[in-house]
Design a protein around this motif. Structure first.
Motif, short mmCIF file in Angstrom:
data_model
loop_
_atom_site.label_atom_id
_atom_site.label_comp_id
_atom_site.label_asym_id
_atom_site.label_seq_id
_atom_site.Cartn_x
_atom_site.Cartn_y
_atom_site.Cartn_z
N ASN A 115 10.23 -1.27 3.50
CA ASN A 115 9.66 -2.04 4.60
C ASN A 115 8.41 -1.34 5.10
O ASN A 115 8.41 -0.12 5.25
CB ASN A 115 10.68 -2.18 5.73
CG ASN A 115 10.12 -2.90 6.94
OD1 ASN A 115 9.57 -2.27 7.85
ND2 ASN A 115 10.25 -4.21 6.97
N SER A 116 7.35 -2.09 5.37
CA SER A 116 6.11 -1.53 5.91
C SER A 116 5.67 -2.38 7.09
O SER A 116 5.52 -3.60 6.94
CB SER A 116 5.01 -1.51 4.84
OG SER A 116 5.42 -0.76 3.71
N ALA A 117 5.45 -1.75 8.23
CA ALA A 117 5.06 -2.49 9.43
C ALA A 117 4.15 -1.63 10.29
O ALA A 117 4.38 -0.42 10.43
CB ALA A 117 6.30 -2.90 10.23
N PRO A 118 3.10 -2.24 10.88
CA PRO A 118 2.19 -1.48 11.73
C PRO A 118 2.64 -1.45 13.19
O PRO A 118 3.18 -2.44 13.70
CB PRO A 118 0.87 -2.25 11.59
CG PRO A 118 1.29 -3.66 11.33
CD PRO A 118 2.61 -3.59 10.61
N LEU A 134 -1.69 -7.90 6.91
CA LEU A 134 -0.69 -8.67 6.17
C LEU A 134 0.71 -8.11 6.42
O LEU A 134 1.68 -8.86 6.55
CB LEU A 134 -1.00 -8.65 4.67
CG LEU A 134 -2.24 -9.42 4.21
CD1 LEU A 134 -2.43 -9.26 2.71
CD2 LEU A 134 -2.12 -10.90 4.58
N CYS A 135 0.81 -6.77 6.51
CA CYS A 135 2.12 -6.15 6.75
C CYS A 135 2.68 -6.50 8.13
O CYS A 135 3.87 -6.35 8.37
CB CYS A 135 2.00 -4.63 6.62
SG CYS A 135 1.76 -4.04 4.93
N GLU A 166 6.95 -5.64 1.92
CA GLU A 166 5.63 -5.93 2.50
C GLU A 166 4.52 -5.16 1.81
O GLU A 166 3.41 -5.67 1.63
CB GLU A 166 5.61 -5.58 4.00
CG GLU A 166 6.43 -6.49 4.87
CD GLU A 166 7.81 -5.94 5.15
OE1 GLU A 166 8.44 -6.39 6.10
OE2 GLU A 166 8.25 -5.06 4.37
N MET A 167 4.79 -3.90 1.45
CA MET A 167 3.74 -3.08 0.85
C MET A 167 3.24 -3.70 -0.45
O MET A 167 2.03 -3.83 -0.67
CB MET A 167 4.27 -1.67 0.59
CG MET A 167 3.16 -0.67 0.27
SD MET A 167 3.76 0.96 -0.25
CE MET A 167 4.78 1.42 1.13
N ASP A 168 4.16 -4.13 -1.27
CA ASP A 168 3.78 -4.75 -2.54
C ASP A 168 3.08 -6.09 -2.30
O ASP A 168 2.05 -6.38 -2.93
CB ASP A 168 5.03 -4.94 -3.41
CG ASP A 168 4.71 -5.57 -4.75
OD1 ASP A 168 4.00 -4.94 -5.55
OD2 ASP A 168 5.16 -6.71 -4.99
N ILE A 187 1.72 5.42 1.37
CA ILE A 187 0.75 4.46 0.87
C ILE A 187 -0.43 5.17 0.24
O ILE A 187 -1.14 5.92 0.92
CB ILE A 187 0.29 3.53 2.01
CG1 ILE A 187 1.47 2.70 2.51
CG2 ILE A 187 -0.86 2.62 1.56
CD1 ILE A 187 1.18 1.89 3.75
N LYS A 188 -0.62 4.96 -1.03
CA LYS A 188 -1.67 5.66 -1.78
C LYS A 188 -3.05 5.41 -1.19
O LYS A 188 -3.89 6.32 -1.15
CB LYS A 188 -1.63 5.19 -3.24
CG LYS A 188 -2.70 5.84 -4.11
CD LYS A 188 -2.62 5.32 -5.55
CE LYS A 188 -3.70 5.94 -6.42
NZ LYS A 188 -3.63 5.41 -7.81
N GLU A 189 -3.31 4.21 -0.73
CA GLU A 189 -4.64 3.84 -0.25
C GLU A 189 -4.96 4.40 1.14
O GLU A 189 -6.12 4.37 1.56
CB GLU A 189 -4.79 2.31 -0.23
CG GLU A 189 -4.83 1.67 -1.60
CD GLU A 189 -3.45 1.47 -2.23
OE1 GLU A 189 -3.38 1.02 -3.39
OE2 GLU A 189 -2.43 1.75 -1.55
#
Length: 212
Positions: A39-42, A96-97, A107-109, A126-128
């Motif tokens: 899961n990825s969320a800001p 988007l996340c 979400e990350m993908d 996250i690599k970026e």
């Protein structure tokens, strides 16, 4: 104007806080559920709070338009999370996340970001992102109606080589090109408009004050 928060509604208090406590750094938080779903969320209720021990704090706010609980539940269940800071380059991906993805969707993908396995936690970073902090949960406070404040200890850090001089332990902060959250309605800011104001020693200030 004087405002008594005890007499304001929750949306009114939220609006006043996020419109005045600006800019706020953005934590793009990665967690993994008990079932292994990433899961990825800001979150912009976020900051560094201590260097010894090295601590970061997340405010996981639940609102009518953002009922997300996955991040808090995953941190509670696993005790681990990663905070990736948001640069100008990955701002659209972060946005988007922020969407309300189904709990089973990564979400990350879906946002076009690359997951890299953590070193000291079983959560990808996250690599970026130019900076990522691997964290272990120290404590969680349940506050209000569904909100959580998570204190995490930073146990490992990833930083873009181009922005870091390892010999001098120097970070080229402007080169990170991080963004911050402003008031509502999707407003953000960059770190381009900086100014320098060195801290003044009291002894020097006292001498200058006495000059005619």
């Amino acid at each position: 104007m004087e405002l008594d928060f005890a007499k304001l509604s929750r949306p009114e208090r939220y609006k006043l806080l996020v419109s005045t406590v600006v800019p706020r750094p953005i934590a793009l938080v990665t967690t993994v559920s008990k079932d292994g779903i990433v899961n990825s969320a800001p979150f912009s209720f976020f900051n560094a709070m201590s260097s010894e021990p090295p601590l970061v704090v997340l405010g996981l706010e639940v609102t009518d338009y953002s009922p997300r609980k996955d991040t808090g539940d995953n941190i509670r269940d696993t005790g681990e999370f990663v905070v990736s800071l948001v640069s100008e380059a990955i701002a659209p991906h972060m946005n988007l996340c922020a969407m309300d993805f189904p709990a089973e969707e990564d979400e990350m993908d879906s946002a076009g970001l690359t997951a890299v396995p953590g070193v000291k936690v079983n959560v990808p970073y996250i690599k970026e992102s130019p900076v990522s902090f691997e964290c272990k949960r120290m404590t969680t406070m349940e506050v209000g109606t569904g909100n959580r404040i998570v204190v995490g200890e930073v146990v490992y850090m990833h930083i873009d080589d181009a922005c870091f001089d390892a010999e001098k332990m120097y970070v080229d902060a402007p080169m990170l090109k991080l963004i911050g959250r402003m008031h509502g309605g999707g407003w953000y800011t960059t770190t381009a408009g900086m100014f320098n104001m060195p801290r003044i020693a009291y002894a020097d200030w006292a001498v200058e004050r006495k000059r005619p």
